[in-house]
Scaffold this active site. Structure first.
Site, PDB file in Angstrom:
ATOM      1  N   LEU A  41       0.808  -1.225   0.000  1.00 58.38           N
ATOM      2  CA  LEU A  41       0.000   0.000   0.000  1.00 58.38           C
ATOM      3  C   LEU A  41       0.839   1.271   0.000  1.00 58.38           C
ATOM      4  CD1 LEU A  41      -2.638  -1.107   2.669  1.00 58.38           C
ATOM      5  CD2 LEU A  41      -2.925  -1.076   0.186  1.00 58.38           C
ATOM      6  N   SER A  42       2.134   1.163  -0.125  1.00 55.38           N
ATOM      7  CA  SER A  42       3.024   2.312   0.023  1.00 55.38           C
ATOM      8  C   SER A  42       3.166   3.138  -1.260  1.00 55.38           C
ATOM      9  CB  SER A  42       4.413   1.843   0.453  1.00 55.38           C
ATOM     10  OG  SER A  42       5.333   2.912   0.426  1.00 55.38           O
ATOM     11  N   PRO A  43       2.799   4.430  -1.202  1.00 55.24           N
ATOM     12  CA  PRO A  43       3.038   5.269  -2.378  1.00 55.24           C
ATOM     13  C   PRO A  43       4.522   5.477  -2.614  1.00 55.24           C
ATOM     14  CG  PRO A  43       2.359   6.634  -0.531  1.00 55.24           C
ATOM     15  CD  PRO A  43       2.204   5.210  -0.092  1.00 55.24           C
TER      16      PRO A  43
END
EC number: 5.99.1.4
Length: 199
Positions: free
Chosen positions: A11-13
């Site tokens: 989920l990490s941008p």
């Protein structure tokens, strides 16, 4: 031959904004990569971090500015507030774990496809069809989305324990040969320099 342990949440941008630079740096220096997805909420809880929803507005405003600047610098398309974020990142993580175990495809392409689905394509990476499409794009059997769920869950948990023990506290996080640590997509130049013996 150097080895990179690459810890991240699906989920990490910031991991998305790595693009394919990690893989290019590894190839340049003949290094290998092990992809280690983990539960960022549990990592933060154990290492002093705070989930975005619990951060002070000033920190969130700054985060947004940094995301927009990083988007401009990398040239990668990014929706700062995607429709399906946050979501359950575990199904995509299990697929990554299963693919890495199975071999035969391109792990970098798989991981990037999952990140892109969330941050550029407005797709829910918790959905089976999204995960299957990413597996196929990476050259893996889409059925891996359904197989090895139990072992995937076990390795997912083990990655967290290993990360905490190794000093990991964010995503993306890179550890070279079990020693040198690099946190963030903005430290990839340092990772490159280290592998070159210049840092």
């Amino acid at each position: 031959m150097a080895h990179i342990d690459y810890y991240f949440t699906t989920l990490s941008p910031w991991a998305y904004l790595c693009g394919d630079r990690v893989e290019k740096i590894a190839a340049k220096h003949g290094a290998t990569i092990t992809y280690k997805p983990l539960d960022i909420g549990q990592l933060f809880a154990r290492t002093g971090g705070t989930l975005p929803k619990d951060r002070h507005p000033s920190r969130m405003e700054y985060r947004m500015q940094e995301l927009l600047r990083a988007r401009s610098k990398t040239g990668l398309p990014l929706t700062p507030q995607p429709a399906f974020w946050p979501t359950n990142g575990a199904p995509a993580a299990y697929a990554i774990i299963a693919a890495q175990k199975a071999g035969g495809g391109d792990m970098g392409k798989l991981v990037q496809a999952i990140f892109r689905a969330c941050w550029a394509e407005e797709k829910d990476i918790a959905q089976d069809d999204v995960v299957r499409a990413a597996l196929e794009e990476g050259g893996f059997d889409p059925k891996l989305a359904d197989s090895g769920l139990l072992s995937g869950a076990e390795i997912y948990g083990a990655n967290l324990e290993e990360a905490v023990g190794a000093g990991v506290f964010g995503s993306p996080f890179f550890i070279v040969d079990g020693d040198q640590r690099f946190w963030g997509q903005d430290r990839l130049d340092d990772l490159d320099a280290h592998l070159a013996g210049d840092l």
